[in-house]
Design a protein around this motif. Sequence first.
Motif, PDB file in Angstrom:
ATOM      1  N   PRO A 208       0.811  -1.234   0.000  1.00  0.00           N
ATOM      2  CA  PRO A 208       0.000   0.000   0.000  1.00  0.00           C
ATOM      3  C   PRO A 208       0.839   1.277   0.000  1.00  0.00           C
ATOM      4  O   PRO A 208       0.299   2.356  -0.249  1.00  0.00           O
ATOM      5  N   LYS A 209       2.138   1.151   0.271  1.00  0.00           N
ATOM      6  CA  LYS A 209       2.986   2.347   0.363  1.00  0.00           C
ATOM      7  C   LYS A 209       3.941   2.490  -0.822  1.00  0.00           C
ATOM      8  O   LYS A 209       4.944   3.194  -0.739  1.00  0.00           O
ATOM      9  N   LEU A 210       3.670   1.823  -1.914  1.00  0.00           N
ATOM     10  CA  LEU A 210       4.572   1.863  -3.061  1.00  0.00           C
ATOM     11  C   LEU A 210       4.724   3.274  -3.622  1.00  0.00           C
ATOM     12  O   LEU A 210       5.798   3.634  -4.114  1.00  0.00           O
ATOM     13  N   CYS A 211       3.682   4.064  -3.564  1.00  0.00           N
ATOM     14  CA  CYS A 211       3.781   5.457  -4.053  1.00  0.00           C
ATOM     15  C   CYS A 211       4.801   6.242  -3.234  1.00  0.00           C
ATOM     16  O   CYS A 211       5.645   6.957  -3.787  1.00  0.00           O
TER      17      CYS A 211
ATOM     18  N   LEU B 135       7.254   4.992  -1.454  1.00  0.00           N
ATOM     19  CA  LEU B 135       8.570   4.408  -1.678  1.00  0.00           C
ATOM     20  C   LEU B 135       9.150   4.849  -3.025  1.00  0.00           C
ATOM     21  O   LEU B 135      10.361   4.986  -3.170  1.00  0.00           O
ATOM     22  N   TYR B 136       8.279   5.061  -3.994  1.00  0.00           N
ATOM     23  CA  TYR B 136       8.734   5.555  -5.297  1.00  0.00           C
ATOM     24  C   TYR B 136       9.186   7.011  -5.188  1.00  0.00           C
ATOM     25  O   TYR B 136      10.173   7.412  -5.804  1.00  0.00           O
ATOM     26  N   GLU B 137       8.470   7.787  -4.391  1.00  0.00           N
ATOM     27  CA  GLU B 137       8.812   9.212  -4.231  1.00  0.00           C
ATOM     28  C   GLU B 137      10.196   9.386  -3.596  1.00  0.00           C
ATOM     29  O   GLU B 137      10.961  10.260  -3.985  1.00  0.00           O
ATOM     30  N   ASN B 138      10.515   8.548  -2.594  1.00  0.00           N
ATOM     31  CA  ASN B 138      11.815   8.707  -1.923  1.00  0.00           C
ATOM     32  C   ASN B 138      12.877   7.739  -2.459  1.00  0.00           C
ATOM     33  O   ASN B 138      13.937   7.580  -1.843  1.00  0.00           O
ATOM     34  N   ASP B 139      12.598   7.088  -3.593  1.00  0.00           N
ATOM     35  CA  ASP B 139      13.539   6.196  -4.296  1.00  0.00           C
ATOM     36  C   ASP B 139      13.846   4.913  -3.534  1.00  0.00           C
ATOM     37  O   ASP B 139      14.712   4.135  -3.961  1.00  0.00           O
ATOM     38  N   SER B 140      13.174   4.649  -2.436  1.00  0.00           N
ATOM     39  CA  SER B 140      13.431   3.408  -1.698  1.00  0.00           C
ATOM     40  C   SER B 140      13.023   2.182  -2.499  1.00  0.00           C
ATOM     41  O   SER B 140      13.563   1.087  -2.282  1.00  0.00           O
ATOM     42  N   ILE B 141      12.102   2.352  -3.423  1.00  0.00           N
ATOM     43  CA  ILE B 141      11.632   1.219  -4.213  1.00  0.00           C
ATOM     44  C   ILE B 141      12.732   0.668  -5.123  1.00  0.00           C
ATOM     45  O   ILE B 141      12.641  -0.458  -5.623  1.00  0.00           O
ATOM     46  N   PHE B 142      13.803   1.431  -5.298  1.00  0.00           N
ATOM     47  CA  PHE B 142      14.919   0.987  -6.143  1.00  0.00           C
ATOM     48  C   PHE B 142      16.068   0.387  -5.328  1.00  0.00           C
ATOM     49  O   PHE B 142      17.130   0.089  -5.877  1.00  0.00           O
ATOM     50  N   ASP B 143      15.876   0.199  -4.023  1.00  0.00           N
ATOM     51  CA  ASP B 143      16.912  -0.404  -3.190  1.00  0.00           C
ATOM     52  C   ASP B 143      17.200  -1.827  -3.653  1.00  0.00           C
ATOM     53  O   ASP B 143      16.278  -2.589  -3.984  1.00  0.00           O
ATOM     54  N   LYS B 144      18.480  -2.191  -3.636  1.00  0.00           N
ATOM     55  CA  LYS B 144      18.906  -3.511  -4.114  1.00  0.00           C
ATOM     56  C   LYS B 144      19.302  -4.380  -2.915  1.00  0.00           C
ATOM     57  O   LYS B 144      20.390  -4.260  -2.379  1.00  0.00           O
ATOM     58  N   PHE B 145      18.404  -5.254  -2.511  1.00  0.00           N
ATOM     59  CA  PHE B 145      18.663  -6.155  -1.386  1.00  0.00           C
ATOM     60  C   PHE B 145      19.301  -7.448  -1.899  1.00  0.00           C
ATOM     61  O   PHE B 145      18.869  -8.023  -2.884  1.00  0.00           O
ATOM     62  N   GLU B 146      20.335  -7.902  -1.192  1.00  0.00           N
ATOM     63  CA  GLU B 146      21.003  -9.142  -1.549  1.00  0.00           C
ATOM     64  C   GLU B 146      20.354 -10.310  -0.818  1.00  0.00           C
ATOM     65  O   GLU B 146      19.563 -10.125   0.115  1.00  0.00           O
ATOM     66  N   CYS B 147      20.701 -11.519  -1.232  1.00  0.00           N
ATOM     67  CA  CYS B 147      20.192 -12.724  -0.595  1.00  0.00           C
ATOM     68  C   CYS B 147      21.315 -13.738  -0.476  1.00  0.00           C
ATOM     69  O   CYS B 147      22.358 -13.608  -1.113  1.00  0.00           O
ATOM     70  N   CYS B 148      21.124 -14.756   0.368  1.00  0.00           N
ATOM     71  CA  CYS B 148      22.146 -15.795   0.517  1.00  0.00           C
ATOM     72  C   CYS B 148      21.490 -17.093   0.966  1.00  0.00           C
ATOM     73  O   CYS B 148      20.408 -17.091   1.572  1.00  0.00           O
TER      74      CYS B 148
END
Length: 517
Positions: free
Chosen positions: A394-397, A399-412
């Motif tokens: 519900p908060k994607l808008c 997150l898009y405004e503050n560029d958090s939606i482009f954060d690159k999370f790693e996995c292992c």
Amino acid sequence: MNDAGSAEAAAVASVGAPQPLEWKFAQVFGERAAGEEVQEVDIISAIEFDRTGNHLATGDRGGRVVLFERTDTRVNDGNRRDLERMDFSINGHPEFRYKTEFQSHEPEFDYLRSLEIEEKINKIRWCQSANGALFLLSTNDKTIKFWKVQEKKVKKVCDMNVDPENAAGNGPILGSSLPTSSNSKPYTANGGSFDRPFGSPSNDFSFSPGGVAKLHLPVLTSHETSVVARCRRIYAHAHDYHINSISNNSDGETFISADDLRINLWNLEISNQSFNIVDVKPANMEDLTEVITSAEFHPTHCNMLAYSSSKGAIRLIDMRQSALCDTHSKLFEEQEVPGSRSFFTEIIASISDIKFAKDGRHILSRDYMNLKLWDINMDSGPVASFQVHEYLRPKLCDLYENDSIFDKFECCLSGDGLRAATGSYSNLYRVFGCSKGSVEATTLEATKNPMRRQVQTPSRSSRALGTLSRGFRRDNNGVDTNGNAFDFTTKLLHLAWHPTENSLACAASNSLYMYRA
């Protein structure tokens, strides 16, 4: 099947599944004091264990690489491998200690493109060690470097013939009886004479009977060791776009580097030549629909590699098919649910990281919302899917405004392939059980008390294409079920699982936290 039957079946399936792990804090490096401001250059941007798990490397935004080593050793006793504990932390776990650090990259400027190149370390990969030396690759946006790290003994000249106290004044030779003479006569030894050598003191000396029997040669001795990092090779000028991945081949001789549009194959011994094996750049850039986001070699098959794209697809390619691997052997992607498409669909579907399991059978992928496990023998869909950020939908808008939606999370993945981990916001990280029937889904915080924010309320499981989805209930206002608010400015992007043990290293800003289960 009725609800009672379903519950019974789930209980039976979970009997053989491993029990959830209990994670405990082990140690921390670079812990930030309360209210302390973190410098941008000190933020950790890459983390990697070597294949033995005895060494750990981190890279930061300031272009530095810091190495740590374990303080316990493994010894062989016939076919049995014992872990001999030599140094323990307070809670009984073996510790890592600081080994060395070096400046891997410096800021540069591309005058042809008027482009500033950051020194930030994007990726670190360990290579095979040899003759007691460690080898690793590090890269920023444009340049890859091959480093050799070795302990060298510091040698000093000892047992000098000159008295150190009188060395500055050209004093007498030790071990010889050399009385000074007021006369300006040549040196004499055993009744003979010879001219004063160049650079000799102004006073004349005469050797006592017995000559130079006590005159001896200086001795070169090793007093201490120091760790020296030396750049062996520099692989440059091969990428027009920012490098997002490097990966070693199992043959020990080659590696790949990937940017947004191309993947290049290198030989470790040759730094001035590489081969382009994947090129997704269209003839007209206006036709560009997806870019490469991550790439990794198969852990055992030197001819196979996988790369992910911004459309949420993973392509498996075989280098034996052709020199330019534009066609893939297999394509792994999840079909879009009809009617669910929105402006953010492609953004949140972009895969930020992929990892092969140690056996090479499975691939773990992370997109913005989910963690997915794929079987390379089944391309119909993921075999397991774990919800990480579903509560943020519900908060994607925002997150898009503050560029958090482009954060690159790693996995292992764990070394045994039974568990997977990835990071989240508020310096939280998640651990999920990957085995059949497992319901393990743990949320922990990268602090000295990792269980402080643990949430043990998994959302209702749902199956699609044989996929098990697990996640956590969150309120729409960004508060979890324990009432903790989420801070999107603190994020745990980088973490690594020890190759043989249930041990995790997590990078929270400039601090390196280590946990053991």
